[in-house]
Motif scaffolding. Structure first.
Motif, PDB file in Angstrom:
ATOM      1  N   THR A   1       0.635  -0.943  -0.158  1.00 11.77           N
ATOM      2  CA  THR A   1       0.108  -0.012  -0.411  1.00 11.77           C
ATOM      3  C   THR A   1       0.713   1.268  -0.174  1.00 11.77           C
ATOM      4  OG1 THR A   1      -1.217  -1.142   1.441  1.00 11.77           O
ATOM      5  CG2 THR A   1      -2.397   0.859   1.082  1.00 11.77           C
ATOM      6  N   ALA A   2       1.902   1.300   0.602  1.00 15.36           N
ATOM      7  CA  ALA A   2       2.916   2.044   0.734  1.00 15.36           C
ATOM      8  C   ALA A   2       3.444   2.943  -0.414  1.00 15.36           C
ATOM      9  CB  ALA A   2       3.534   2.057   2.047  1.00 15.36           C
ATOM     10  N   ALA A   3       4.622   1.306  -1.093  1.00 18.67           N
ATOM     11  CA  ALA A   3       4.491   1.437  -2.297  1.00 18.67           C
ATOM     12  C   ALA A   3       4.124   2.563  -3.736  1.00 18.67           C
ATOM     13  CB  ALA A   3       5.585   0.794  -2.894  1.00 18.67           C
ATOM     14  N   VAL A   4       2.312   1.567  -3.377  1.00 15.69           N
ATOM     15  CA  VAL A   4       1.210   2.115  -4.488  1.00 15.69           C
ATOM     16  C   VAL A   4       1.119   3.422  -4.221  1.00 15.69           C
ATOM     17  CG1 VAL A   4      -0.722   2.386  -5.643  1.00 15.69           C
ATOM     18  CG2 VAL A   4       0.944  -0.143  -4.981  1.00 15.69           C
ATOM     19  N   SER A   5       1.379   4.237  -3.176  1.00 12.05           N
ATOM     20  CA  SER A   5       0.408   5.608  -3.069  1.00 12.05           C
ATOM     21  C   SER A   5       2.027   6.485  -3.446  1.00 12.05           C
ATOM     22  CB  SER A   5       0.171   6.212  -1.774  1.00 12.05           C
ATOM     23  OG  SER A   5       0.544   5.224  -0.340  1.00 12.05           O
ATOM     24  N   ALA A   6       3.085   6.245  -3.002  1.00 11.07           N
ATOM     25  CA  ALA A   6       4.435   6.555  -3.317  1.00 11.07           C
ATOM     26  C   ALA A   6       3.985   6.667  -4.657  1.00 11.07           C
ATOM     27  CB  ALA A   6       5.759   6.054  -2.372  1.00 11.07           C
ATOM     28  N   ALA A   7       4.312   5.851  -5.209  1.00  9.90           N
ATOM     29  CA  ALA A   7       4.651   5.797  -6.811  1.00  9.90           C
ATOM     30  C   ALA A   7       3.510   6.906  -7.276  1.00  9.90           C
ATOM     31  CB  ALA A   7       4.372   4.718  -7.318  1.00  9.90           C
ATOM     32  N   ALA A   8       1.923   6.817  -6.800  1.00  8.90           N
ATOM     33  CA  ALA A   8       1.165   7.742  -7.434  1.00  8.90           C
ATOM     34  C   ALA A   8       1.627   9.074  -6.303  1.00  8.90           C
ATOM     35  CB  ALA A   8      -0.266   7.364  -6.985  1.00  8.90           C
ATOM     36  N   GLY A   9       1.935   9.187  -5.590  1.00 11.58           N
ATOM     37  CA  GLY A   9       1.999  10.548  -5.510  1.00 11.58           C
ATOM     38  C   GLY A   9       3.432  11.025  -5.884  1.00 11.58           C
ATOM     39  N   ARG A  10       4.564  10.227  -6.836  1.00  6.26           N
ATOM     40  CA  ARG A  10       5.369  11.086  -7.282  1.00  6.26           C
ATOM     41  C   ARG A  10       5.171  11.461  -8.778  1.00  6.26           C
ATOM     42  NH1 ARG A  10       7.977   7.418 -10.605  1.00  6.26           N
ATOM     43  NH2 ARG A  10       7.891   5.203  -9.189  1.00  6.26           N
ATOM     44  N   GLY A  11       3.262  10.955  -9.128  1.00  2.00           N
ATOM     45  CA  GLY A  11       3.258  11.804 -10.499  1.00  2.00           C
ATOM     46  C   GLY A  11       2.920   9.734 -11.288  1.00  2.00           C
ATOM     47  N   ALA A  12       3.530   8.515 -10.643  1.00  5.48           N
ATOM     48  CA  ALA A  12       3.333   7.312 -11.533  1.00  5.48           C
ATOM     49  C   ALA A  12       1.520   7.064 -11.860  1.00  5.48           C
ATOM     50  CB  ALA A  12       4.427   6.091 -10.722  1.00  5.48           C
ATOM     51  N   ALA A  13       1.600   6.345 -13.010  1.00  5.21           N
ATOM     52  CA  ALA A  13       0.645   5.637 -12.948  1.00  5.21           C
ATOM     53  C   ALA A  13       0.045   4.179 -12.643  1.00  5.21           C
ATOM     54  CB  ALA A  13      -0.422   5.557 -14.577  1.00  5.21           C
ATOM     55  N   VAL A  14      -0.730   3.848 -11.761  1.00  5.23           N
ATOM     56  CA  VAL A  14      -0.655   2.168 -11.380  1.00  5.23           C
ATOM     57  C   VAL A  14      -1.504   1.701 -11.918  1.00  5.23           C
ATOM     58  CG1 VAL A  14      -0.871   1.214  -9.361  1.00  5.23           C
ATOM     59  CG2 VAL A  14       0.400   3.627  -9.019  1.00  5.23           C
ATOM     60  N   VAL A  15      -1.511   0.579 -12.641  1.00  4.47           N
ATOM     61  CA  VAL A  15      -3.252  -0.098 -13.003  1.00  4.47           C
ATOM     62  C   VAL A  15      -2.456  -1.322 -12.240  1.00  4.47           C
ATOM     63  CG1 VAL A  15      -4.270  -1.188 -14.786  1.00  4.47           C
ATOM     64  CG2 VAL A  15      -2.593   1.038 -14.972  1.00  4.47           C
ATOM     65  N   LEU A  16      -3.221  -1.751 -11.388  1.00  9.45           N
ATOM     66  CA  LEU A  16      -3.644  -3.435 -10.771  1.00  9.45           C
ATOM     67  C   LEU A  16      -4.722  -4.301 -10.900  1.00  9.45           C
ATOM     68  CD1 LEU A  16      -5.111  -3.176  -8.025  1.00  9.45           C
ATOM     69  CD2 LEU A  16      -3.571  -1.904  -7.379  1.00  9.45           C
ATOM     70  N   VAL A  17      -3.928  -5.363 -11.167  1.00 10.11           N
ATOM     71  CA  VAL A  17      -5.520  -6.202 -11.343  1.00 10.11           C
ATOM     72  C   VAL A  17      -5.764  -6.994 -10.460  1.00 10.11           C
ATOM     73  CG1 VAL A  17      -5.670  -6.187 -14.018  1.00 10.11           C
ATOM     74  CG2 VAL A  17      -4.214  -7.999 -12.753  1.00 10.11           C
ATOM     75  N   THR A  18      -6.546  -7.159  -9.663  1.00 14.57           N
ATOM     76  CA  THR A  18      -6.718  -8.730  -8.603  1.00 14.57           C
ATOM     77  C   THR A  18      -8.014  -8.825  -8.483  1.00 14.57           C
ATOM     78  OG1 THR A  18      -7.118  -8.086  -6.073  1.00 14.57           O
ATOM     79  CG2 THR A  18      -7.252  -5.978  -7.386  1.00 14.57           C
ATOM     80  N   HIS A  19      -8.528  -9.820  -8.114  1.00 16.02           N
ATOM     81  CA  HIS A  19      -9.462 -10.354  -7.596  1.00 16.02           C
ATOM     82  C   HIS A  19      -9.711 -10.263  -5.844  1.00 16.02           C
ATOM     83  CE1 HIS A  19      -6.825 -13.414  -5.578  1.00 16.02           C
ATOM     84  NE2 HIS A  19      -7.526 -13.302  -4.527  1.00 16.02           N
ATOM     85  N   ASP A  20      -9.163  -9.264  -5.733  1.00 18.39           N
ATOM     86  CA  ASP A  20      -9.243  -8.667  -3.974  1.00 18.39           C
ATOM     87  C   ASP A  20      -9.894  -7.298  -4.124  1.00 18.39           C
ATOM     88  OD1 ASP A  20      -9.175  -8.121  -1.378  1.00 18.39           O
ATOM     89  OD2 ASP A  20      -7.537  -8.043  -1.226  1.00 18.39           O
TER      90      ASP A  20
END
Lengths: 262, 530
Positions: free
Chosen positions: B489-508
């Protein structure tokens, strides 16, 4: 059309054809066998896979034959062209052609067999003949190894490309990529094999008692008779070849093309 | 005695200590447990807690002596077999009893976390795979056929008997692995993370199977890092942390305490269907609400005006029947996929197993190439750009860590290809990425030796170290314990915070709702608003 045959029947047929082709040592027979194998694979619906897999083996072999025997054939007398030490001779070319066709026939026949046989049926047929299950497993995993290695290699390549590996079209780039992939490939296969061994242990693979087979190997008296005839024909071909070589007084021909009678 | 068991079986394990050969410390210390007929016992613990080791010891996949030093005892009590109730005492000495894994497996069936590793790999159909251990025992063919048919009914594999095991979905494969384990009629069944990476339908069938086995009197032990619908059905929980028992007792009592959280157990909804159908009202609480979507999907309003980090235009893709052939129109896996993901946006894509979620991500970096349409990363089409170059901008986390990790140490793994991106400071970046996922102490560990959660985090570190402008994460939550989920979670928000786009596929769905700005569902080859 193959699945209805006992795998031992197709195996015997393949081996007998190969023995006879070797014994005949004639480009016409080799060509006939190669064409026959291609027709069989077309009828069996495996033409594309057989051709691709065979080409991967045959083409580099042909090229090396052409270089080695086409250009450097010490026994060659009829010189067609020459550049320094390299001499293109008619004898060299005809030897390369004959060896090339015989190899093609070998590879094609073996490929037609391995793409047509259902491995579990082959193992079942061997089990029914009291061949130790370990031998059957080794045979089965060998026949199934190529797709396994290919799949593993593909995964390593995808993982590396996803982290910036660019495989160019040049030979140097490809060689570098292969060097990067070999260690992970082998380590990955060894790791998988370790896990697989635990599963096989738990599933009773090491038990010493008698085995049975879930897959039924179909067989018939006609197929048994066919196998016997095929073996006899192969032996006869080998015998004929030996007699002919001896009468010609040429031991070189025997060692070159007769093959061992075993 | 094949399909029906000889009688009720009880397994008692008392592990004073167990350490793998070559390891400094013990993997298990002072663990006592009992599996009684018709009961469900759950062994819960976070990553590296020792639960998989315990499971393998119970199932004789790991043996004292061969694989490590075991002090303690194992006692198998099979009703009607008087000799069986003698405990096997281990002291770690050379004259310790030796367990024959094949004979043991007839009483204790073990299904590993990776169901595929249960398979013999030399059988071409599901029925042949099921019959493998029967063949090895020399069971007559007629009896085998009856048993296989019975097991197929019990495990819901009836319609799949002639399929190649390599083509099964995750849920089907798990059922086949369970089928292989129960074909000998063991009285005890040990299941390691049986619900992992399954969609709703897969979860349902495995839960039904577990309850059916319980009804037959099987003693079941589930090893898991989730306090979920399955483990909540257990009579008794055993919580492990660092190889030791930190709590034991009924679930209700343990849920009150702190042992679960300390060990890293993920506590999820008690409902069996953890993926409720979304209601429109439920979406209003998202941090960045998605406007009602019509295709092509609108961009996140806050970022309107900037260029999309990732764009898919009319993408279609499918697999041909033969490798290299072009699929027919009706066998397309993906159709008319249009998508824009803005810098700083987190997009989650859900959908059932086999819907094409992983395929969609593989189209993003060129591992698959679209049959029609275009993929643009940072405004540039990736058509004809090699994957290795797309990887400068886009980092892909594979669905299975096993497929992503290939190096000899964790540090080398993260360093691979990094020097091509960063001429200076690559080792520092690699160490920082390892630290970001909490693996700073494991930089010399072999990736395969890390626990499942550690492998997943290491794979994530290989993506993070490259600082990509698009992160494509395939089932990132799978195998992660609670601590791992926090790192993710921390890594995803940090990446988004510095302007990266995140695409995640999940069944969760829970994770997707909590951490994504926008949810899409992939169904029938199309991307639909959730």
């Amino acid at each position: 059309m193959f699945p209805r045959l006992n795998p031992l029947t197709t195996l015997t047929a393949a081996v007998a054809v190969l023995v006879m082709t070797t014994a005949a040592a004639s480009w016409a027979v080799s060509l006939t066998v190669a064409v026959g194998a291609v027709l069989l694979s077309a009828a069996g619906g495996t033409l594309r896979r057989v051709l691709v897999a065979s080409a991967a083996i045959i083409v580099p072999f042909w090229l090396s034959l052409l270089v080695i025997h086409g250009l450097f054939f010490p026994e060659g007398r009829t010189v067609l062209a020459s550049w320094g030490p390299a001499r293109v001779t008619a004898e060299g070319l005809s030897f390369a052609l004959e060896m090339g066709l015989r190899t093609a026939a070998f590879v094609l026949v073996l490929m037609v067999f391995s793409f047509s046989v259902r491995v579990p049926e082959l193992v079942a047929a061997l089990t029914a003949r009291r061949v130790p299950p370990q031998v059957g497993y080794v045979l089965a995993s060998t026949l199934l190894l190529a797709p396994l290695v290919a799949a593993r290699l593909e995964k390593v390549r995808q993982a590396q490309e996803s982290r910036g590996l660019v495989v160019g079209r040049g030979i140097g780039s490809r060689a570098a990529a292969i060097r990067l992939q070999m260690v992970p490939l082998v380590l990955g296969l060894v790791h998988d094999a370790g896990i697989r061994a635990q599963a096989l242990d738990a599933r009773g693979f090491r038990s010493a008692g008698p085995r049975t087979s879930y897959t039924e190997a179909r067989d018939s008296a006609a197929q048994a008779a066919f196998r016997l005839v095929a073996i006899l024909l192969a032996l006869a071909a080998v015998g004929w070849r030996i007699v002919e070589s001896l009468s010609a007084g040429s031991l070189a021909a025997l060692s070159l093309s007769g093959g061992g009678p075993g | 005695m094949i399909a029906d068991r000889t009688g009720a079986t009880t397994l008692l394990a008392s592990v004073a200590s167990f350490s793998y050969h070559g390891d400094a410390g013990p993997a298990l210390l002072g663990v006592e447990m009992a599996a009684a007929p018709g009961t469900l016992t759950a062994v819960l613990g976070g990553s590296g807690s020792g639960k998989s080791t315990l499971g393998r010891l119970l199932g004789a996949w790991v043996l004292g002596g061969r694989d490590g030093t075991l002090a303690g005892s194992l006692q198998l009590d099979v009703a009607g077999v008087p000799a069986s109730s003698r405990p096997l005492a281990f002291t770690g000495a050379t004259d310790d009893p030796r367990i024959d894994p094949g004979a043991w497996a007839r009483h204790v069936g073990y299904v590993p976390q990776d169901a595929a590793s249960m398979l013999s790999a030399v059988r071409e159909t599901v029925e042949e795979e099921l019959a493998f251990s029967l063949e090895n025992r020399g069971v007559p063919r007629a009896e085998m056929v009856r048993t296989v048919a019975g097991i197929a009914r019990r495990t819901g594999l009836g319609g799949l008997l002639h399929r190649d095991p390599a083509t099964l979905s995750g849920g089907e494969l798990r059922r086949l692995a369970v089928g292989c384990a129960v074909v000998d009629g063991p009285g005890v069944l040990v299941l390691d993370e049986p619900l992992e990476s399954l969609d709703q339908a897969g979860v349902r069938t495995v839960m039904e199977l577990v309850h059916a086995e319980l009804a037959l009197g099987t003693a079941i032990v589930v090893l898991s890092q989730y306090a979920d619908a399955l483990t909540r059905a257990a009579e008794r929980w055993l919580v492990l942390k660092d190889g030791e028992v930190t709590a034991a007792g009924p679930p209700g009592q343990i849920l009150q305490g702190h042992a679960l959280a300390e060990s890293g157990v993920v506590i999820t909804s008690p409902e069996p269907d953890a993926e409720p159908e979304p209601e429109p009202a439920a979406e209003s609480g998202l941090p960045m609400p998605a406007p009602p979507a019509a295709l092509p999907l609108p961009v996140v309003e806050a970022r309107a005006g900037t260029a999309a980090a990732l764009e898919l235009a009319n993408v279609a893709f499918g697999f041909g029947r033969l490798p290299g052939s072009v699929p027919s129109e009706d066998s397309m896996l993906l159709q008319d996929v249009n998508l824009q993901v803005m810098p700083g946006e987190v997009l989650a894509v859900t959908g059932p197993n086999g819907a094409g979620k992983s395929t969609l991500l593989r189209l993003l970096n060129g591992l698959h190439r679209p049959l029609r349409g275009d993929v643009r990363v940072a405004g540039e089409s990736i058509a004809a750009v090699p994957t290795g170059l797309v990887a400068r901008r886009l980092g892909l986390l594979f669905q299975h860590s096993h497929d992503q990790l290939f190096e000899r140490t964790a540090l080398r793994e993260v360093l691979f290809g990094l020097d091509r991106l960063f001429a200076v400071g690559a080792p520092e970046r690699a160490r920082a990425a390892l630290a970001a996922v909490g693996l700073e102490a494991s930089e010399n560990a072999h990736p395969h030796e890390l626990p499942a959660s550690g492998q997943r985090l290491l794979a994530l570190a290989t993506v993070l170290a490259r600082d990509p402008s698009v992160l494509a994460l395939d089932e990132p939550t799978v195998a992660l314990d609670a601590h791992g989920l926090e790192r993710l979670t921390a890594a995803v928000s940090a990446a988004a915070g510095r302007g990266a786009a995140v695409v995640l596929v999940t069944h969760d769905i829970g994770f997707a709702k909590a951490h994504a700005h926008r949810l899409l569902r992939l169904d029938g080859g199309r991307l639909l608003p959730h």
